[in-house]
Scaffold this motif. Sequence first.
Motif, mmCIF file in Angstrom:
data_model
loop_
_atom_site.group_PDB
_atom_site.id
_atom_site.type_symbol
_atom_site.label_atom_id
_atom_site.label_comp_id
_atom_site.label_asym_id
_atom_site.label_seq_id
_atom_site.Cartn_x
_atom_site.Cartn_y
_atom_site.Cartn_z
ATOM 1 N N TYR A 137 12.254 46.445 50.953
ATOM 2 C CA TYR A 137 13.643 46.747 50.595
ATOM 3 C C TYR A 137 14.288 45.563 49.874
ATOM 4 C CZ TYR A 137 18.644 47.483 51.269
ATOM 5 O OH TYR A 137 19.995 47.597 51.070
ATOM 6 N N VAL A 138 14.081 44.361 50.397
ATOM 7 C CA VAL A 138 14.697 43.172 49.809
ATOM 8 C C VAL A 138 14.112 42.889 48.424
ATOM 9 C CG1 VAL A 138 14.990 40.674 50.066
ATOM 10 C CG2 VAL A 138 15.346 42.176 52.023
ATOM 11 N N ALA A 139 12.806 43.024 48.281
ATOM 12 C CA ALA A 139 12.186 42.822 46.965
ATOM 13 C C ALA A 139 12.756 43.814 45.957
ATOM 14 C CB ALA A 139 10.666 42.950 47.074
ATOM 15 N N ALA A 140 12.987 45.051 46.389
ATOM 16 C CA ALA A 140 13.583 46.055 45.502
ATOM 17 C C ALA A 140 15.010 45.666 45.119
ATOM 18 C CB ALA A 140 13.563 47.423 46.173
ATOM 19 N N LEU A 141 15.777 45.136 46.067
ATOM 20 C CA LEU A 141 17.135 44.673 45.750
ATOM 21 C C LEU A 141 17.094 43.543 44.723
ATOM 22 C CD1 LEU A 141 19.188 44.537 49.085
ATOM 23 C CD2 LEU A 141 19.639 45.946 47.081
ATOM 24 N N TYR A 142 16.217 42.569 44.958
ATOM 25 C CA TYR A 142 16.098 41.462 43.996
ATOM 26 C C TYR A 142 15.756 41.996 42.603
ATOM 27 C CZ TYR A 142 16.013 37.856 47.685
ATOM 28 O OH TYR A 142 16.320 37.018 48.727
ATOM 29 N N ALA A 143 14.841 42.957 42.549
ATOM 30 C CA ALA A 143 14.418 43.501 41.255
ATOM 31 C C ALA A 143 15.564 44.202 40.532
ATOM 32 C CB ALA A 143 13.246 44.462 41.449
ATOM 33 N N GLY A 199 18.666 43.296 40.705
ATOM 34 C CA GLY A 199 19.573 42.272 40.224
ATOM 35 C C GLY A 199 20.847 42.095 41.035
ATOM 36 N N LEU A 200 21.613 41.125 40.605
ATOM 37 C CA LEU A 200 22.807 40.713 41.336
ATOM 38 C C LEU A 200 23.829 41.838 41.483
ATOM 39 C CD1 LEU A 200 24.360 38.471 42.792
ATOM 40 C CD2 LEU A 200 25.283 37.788 40.563
ATOM 41 N N ASP A 201 24.038 42.635 40.454
ATOM 42 C CA ASP A 201 25.047 43.698 40.560
ATOM 43 C C ASP A 201 24.740 44.659 41.704
ATOM 44 O OD1 ASP A 201 26.530 42.643 38.500
ATOM 45 O OD2 ASP A 201 25.882 44.111 37.004
ATOM 46 N N LYS A 202 23.478 45.026 41.867
ATOM 47 C CA LYS A 202 23.099 45.931 42.959
ATOM 48 C C LYS A 202 23.276 45.244 44.306
ATOM 49 C CE LYS A 202 21.586 49.695 44.790
ATOM 50 N NZ LYS A 202 22.437 50.886 44.797
ATOM 51 N N ILE A 203 22.917 43.979 44.374
ATOM 52 C CA ILE A 203 23.084 43.223 45.617
ATOM 53 C C ILE A 203 24.571 43.154 45.976
ATOM 54 C CG2 ILE A 203 22.833 40.949 46.697
ATOM 55 C CD1 ILE A 203 20.280 40.631 44.895
ATOM 56 N N LEU A 204 25.405 42.857 45.008
ATOM 57 C CA LEU A 204 26.851 42.785 45.247
ATOM 58 C C LEU A 204 27.418 44.138 45.657
ATOM 59 C CD1 LEU A 204 27.937 40.450 42.321
ATOM 60 C CD2 LEU A 204 27.609 39.850 44.739
ATOM 61 N N GLU A 205 26.895 45.194 45.072
ATOM 62 C CA GLU A 205 27.311 46.543 45.466
ATOM 63 C C GLU A 205 27.024 46.772 46.956
ATOM 64 O OE1 GLU A 205 25.495 50.901 44.666
ATOM 65 O OE2 GLU A 205 25.947 49.741 42.851
ATOM 66 N N LYS A 206 25.846 46.336 47.394
ATOM 67 C CA LYS A 206 25.485 46.494 48.812
ATOM 68 C C LYS A 206 26.393 45.639 49.706
ATOM 69 C CE LYS A 206 22.996 48.528 50.653
ATOM 70 N NZ LYS A 206 23.179 49.822 51.300
ATOM 71 N N VAL A 207 26.701 44.420 49.288
ATOM 72 C CA VAL A 207 27.603 43.571 50.077
ATOM 73 C C VAL A 207 28.963 44.254 50.201
ATOM 74 C CG1 VAL A 207 28.830 41.354 50.154
ATOM 75 C CG2 VAL A 207 26.414 41.410 49.526
ATOM 76 N N GLY A 208 29.471 44.769 49.100
ATOM 77 C CA GLY A 208 30.758 45.465 49.123
ATOM 78 C C GLY A 208 30.730 46.697 50.018
ATOM 79 N N PHE A 250 23.443 40.351 56.750
ATOM 80 C CA PHE A 250 22.125 40.412 56.125
ATOM 81 C C PHE A 250 22.247 40.494 54.605
ATOM 82 C CE2 PHE A 250 18.623 42.819 54.309
ATOM 83 C CZ PHE A 250 17.552 42.038 54.702
ATOM 84 N N HIS A 251 23.059 41.418 54.130
ATOM 85 C CA HIS A 251 23.190 41.571 52.678
ATOM 86 C C HIS A 251 23.861 40.362 52.037
ATOM 87 C CE1 HIS A 251 22.070 45.697 53.678
ATOM 88 N NE2 HIS A 251 21.557 45.700 52.468
ATOM 89 N N THR A 252 24.732 39.695 52.775
ATOM 90 C CA THR A 252 25.312 38.447 52.282
ATOM 91 C C THR A 252 24.227 37.380 52.157
ATOM 92 O OG1 THR A 252 27.470 38.994 53.231
ATOM 93 C CG2 THR A 252 27.065 36.664 52.727
ATOM 94 N N LEU A 253 23.310 37.335 53.113
ATOM 95 C CA LEU A 253 22.188 36.396 53.020
ATOM 96 C C LEU A 253 21.292 36.717 51.827
ATOM 97 C CD1 LEU A 253 21.234 36.048 56.790
ATOM 98 C CD2 LEU A 253 22.101 34.228 55.303
ATOM 99 N N VAL A 254 21.091 37.997 51.538
ATOM 100 C CA VAL A 254 20.314 38.390 50.352
ATOM 101 C C VAL A 254 21.026 37.884 49.098
ATOM 102 C CG1 VAL A 254 19.485 40.333 48.964
ATOM 103 C CG2 VAL A 254 19.258 40.405 51.464
ATOM 104 N N MET A 255 22.329 38.075 49.034
ATOM 105 C CA MET A 255 23.111 37.604 47.882
ATOM 106 C C MET A 255 22.977 36.089 47.731
ATOM 107 S SD MET A 255 27.260 37.587 47.443
ATOM 108 C CE MET A 255 27.381 36.399 48.794
#
Length: 110
Positions: free
Chosen positions: A24-30, A32-41, A73-78
């Motif tokens: 899941y995390v590798a997919a988030l990294y792939a 990019g940042l906008d998707k990661i930020l969307e998850k944090v939000g 968790f998602h903040t740590l990913v960001m």
Amino acid sequence: MNDILNQLAETLEQRKAAAADSSYVAALYAKGLDKILEKVGEEAFETVLAAKNVERDADQRDKLISETADLWFHTLVMMSHLDIKPDEILQELARREGLSGLDEKANRPK
């Protein structure tokens, strides 16, 4: 608590080199940042809603804990995506310890 943050940070770093379909995390990294930020939000919003529910119904406490864990968790990913280590955040919190919140806010750069 510091140990689990460092363990998670290490795992997140390892996922940067993983194939997007391997975790899941590798997919988030792939994605990019906008998707990661969307998850944090999204997780922040869900945490706020869960907190409001706890105020009305104490039986919802476990839901709030779960949503807060998702947010952290998602903040740590960001942070990992941006090469920021948990220790950097902990150092900033330690720096602020004992400071008046009003003083700290007044001294922030404008």
